[in-house]
Every structure is written in structure tokens, then in C-alpha cells.
Write a protein that holds these residues in place. Sequence first.
Motif, PDB file in Angstrom:
ATOM      1  N   PRO A 186      39.206  38.228  40.709  1.00 16.07           N
ATOM      2  CA  PRO A 186      39.439  38.213  42.160  1.00 16.07           C
ATOM      3  C   PRO A 186      38.729  39.368  42.868  1.00 16.07           C
ATOM      4  O   PRO A 186      38.224  39.200  43.986  1.00 16.07           O
ATOM      5  CB  PRO A 186      40.961  38.341  42.265  1.00 16.07           C
ATOM      6  N   PHE A 194      35.094  31.735  51.678  1.00 13.41           N
ATOM      7  CA  PHE A 194      35.641  30.702  50.804  1.00 13.41           C
ATOM      8  C   PHE A 194      35.706  29.343  51.500  1.00 13.41           C
ATOM      9  O   PHE A 194      36.026  29.253  52.690  1.00 13.41           O
ATOM     10  CB  PHE A 194      37.050  31.073  50.345  1.00 13.41           C
ATOM     11  N   THR A 207      45.284  29.226  44.058  1.00 11.72           N
ATOM     12  CA  THR A 207      44.357  30.332  44.290  1.00 11.72           C
ATOM     13  C   THR A 207      44.988  31.411  45.159  1.00 11.72           C
ATOM     14  O   THR A 207      44.841  32.610  44.883  1.00 11.72           O
ATOM     15  CB  THR A 207      43.062  29.819  44.944  1.00 11.72           C
ATOM     16  N   ASP A 208      45.692  31.016  46.209  1.00 11.19           N
ATOM     17  CA  ASP A 208      46.353  32.004  47.069  1.00 11.19           C
ATOM     18  C   ASP A 208      47.326  32.860  46.264  1.00 11.19           C
ATOM     19  O   ASP A 208      47.420  34.081  46.459  1.00 11.19           O
ATOM     20  CB  ASP A 208      47.106  31.293  48.203  1.00 11.19           C
ATOM     21  N   PHE A 211      45.409  35.449  44.137  1.00 10.54           N
ATOM     22  CA  PHE A 211      44.891  36.571  44.917  1.00 10.54           C
ATOM     23  C   PHE A 211      46.018  37.457  45.433  1.00 10.54           C
ATOM     24  O   PHE A 211      45.874  38.683  45.494  1.00 10.54           O
ATOM     25  CB  PHE A 211      44.036  36.046  46.076  1.00 10.54           C
ATOM     26  N   ARG A 218      41.969  36.712  51.045  1.00 12.25           N
ATOM     27  CA  ARG A 218      40.730  35.919  51.053  1.00 12.25           C
ATOM     28  C   ARG A 218      40.362  35.533  52.476  1.00 12.25           C
ATOM     29  O   ARG A 218      41.220  35.357  53.333  1.00 12.25           O
ATOM     30  CB  ARG A 218      40.928  34.629  50.246  1.00 12.25           C
TER      31      ARG A 218
END
Length: 292
Positions: A186, A194, A207-208, A211, A218
Motif C-alpha cells: 500500500p 485509483f 481494498t479500502d 489501506f 487513497r
Amino acid sequence: MELRHLQHFVAVAEDQHFTRAAERLLVSQSGLSASIRALERELQTPLFVRTTRRVTLTPAGRALLGEAERILAQVRSAHEAVAAVQGVLRGTLAIGSEQCVAGLHVAGLLAAFRRQHPDVEICLRQAGSAALAEEVAAGRLDLAFAVRAAQEDTDQLRVVPLSSEPMTVLCHRSHRLAAAGAAVTPEDLAGEVFVDFHPDWGPRRTTDAAFAEAGLRRNVTLEVNDVHSLLDLVDENLGVAVVPQHFRHKRPALTALPVKGTGEAVYETVALLPPPQATSPAARALMSLLEA
């Protein structure tokens, strides 16, 4: 309280209009209005705010809607269970699915189901995992294939694991990450633009979460609601995407890089179902095909 009162109430809530709901239910508008008034008298509270153009739910109406949908779903399940005991599977299979769930060919599965149970009508809805979980819990869907995020078993929802795979970074072959050709963390992606799905979709939520665990934010400026648009934007070098590993086969021209340093962040496909006693025979039959 009669079942027809709840059926009428749900129809008006869905259509937000008495005339349209009456036409759909094949009843007179006056009869439908009388049914709703009877329900309001019994509950001693208004369920709708009526205007000349549409009707909206009151707070009491919103509280009743979820319970009414669950009751009607259980009644349908009861009818279908009796038919199944008699050797005939009929009714409707209302199923939801995210796009491109891992380890599962939804179209092939539904085709196999139809061959075995031709008298069951299949209704398919595609949406993000968060919305699908709500639909199953409310009784509007018999089951859904989604991506695990925060979902755990509750009184209204069962989560059955099906498959899992790692996440992958996709980028244009001229991108700096492609030139390095190494696994990506990350931190390596800090400052990148993105391409991603809407926040309730499984890949975005996965993904959130990864991160957030790394303490990073992001910059998702390119939001899409379908896989092909995401791949097109990455293919034009407008951004990078963190996606399930199997997405790399959909656009071989893109560079796929493994992701490391994300802890337990994986893309896990699950089946979302009501509690066992509320699961329809059609949903059980579909799940049995997965276990075969």
C-alpha cells in the motif's frame, strides 16, 4: 392483521402510489385504500404521508416495511416447502450477485438449476455486496453471492464461505510500477490515482479495508460500476486498480502485480442466506448444486 393487508402495504410502499399498486395487485383502488386504513387503525398510527403525486412512508411505516417483507418471504417459503415435500419445486428463486465473483460461474450455476427445476422462475439482481446483504436480510432475495467485508452471521443473515483469492494491482505496461515488476505494498501506491468501484462493492470494500489497516488514504477519482469500464480506464493509463486476482485474465495487455503487506486482506466470495428456518427450498436446492 391479515396477510393481504401486509401484501397491500408492501406494494404501496414499493410503488409510492396507490393507483399503480392497485393495478399491479389487480384490486380496486378503493379496496386497496380500505385495506391500508384497516392496517393503520389496527396499529393506531399512520403508515403513509399522502400527497397528490405520491405517498411516502412515515417512521412507523418504515419500521413496519422490513418486518412485513420478512413475514411475506416466510409465507412464500412455507408454501414452497410444502410443494417440495410433495416432490415438486415451484415458485420463484430471487437471487442477487456481484459482478465477476471469484470461483463461481453464476450463469452456469443458474442454467444447471433450471435444467433440474424448470418450474421455478429465476429472478436475478446485480448490485454491490452491501446492498445485497440488506436485500437478503429483508427477505427480498432468497440468497446472494457477494464478497465478505464486515458481514457476519446475524439473526437475519447467514454468511457461507465459498472461495477466496488475493488482490492484485493492475496498471498500464508503461507505468512506473510495471517497469519495477515487483510485488506492491500500500505504501508503494501512495499518491497514485485509483480506478475503483462504488463504495458498497466487494473489491472496493476489500481494498479500502487494507489501506485503512495500513493507515493510508487513497485518491479514488475514477469510480465505475462495471468491470469493463474499470479495465478500459486502466488500459488508457488513467489510473491503477487493486482488484481480485482473476481480473488479470480479462485484460492480458495490462500488467498484474501481486500485493503484499495487507495482512488478512483477501477477496472472499460468500453466499448470503436467511437463517435456516427461513431459507426457501429453491435456495437450498441451488446451494446443493454448489456442494455436488
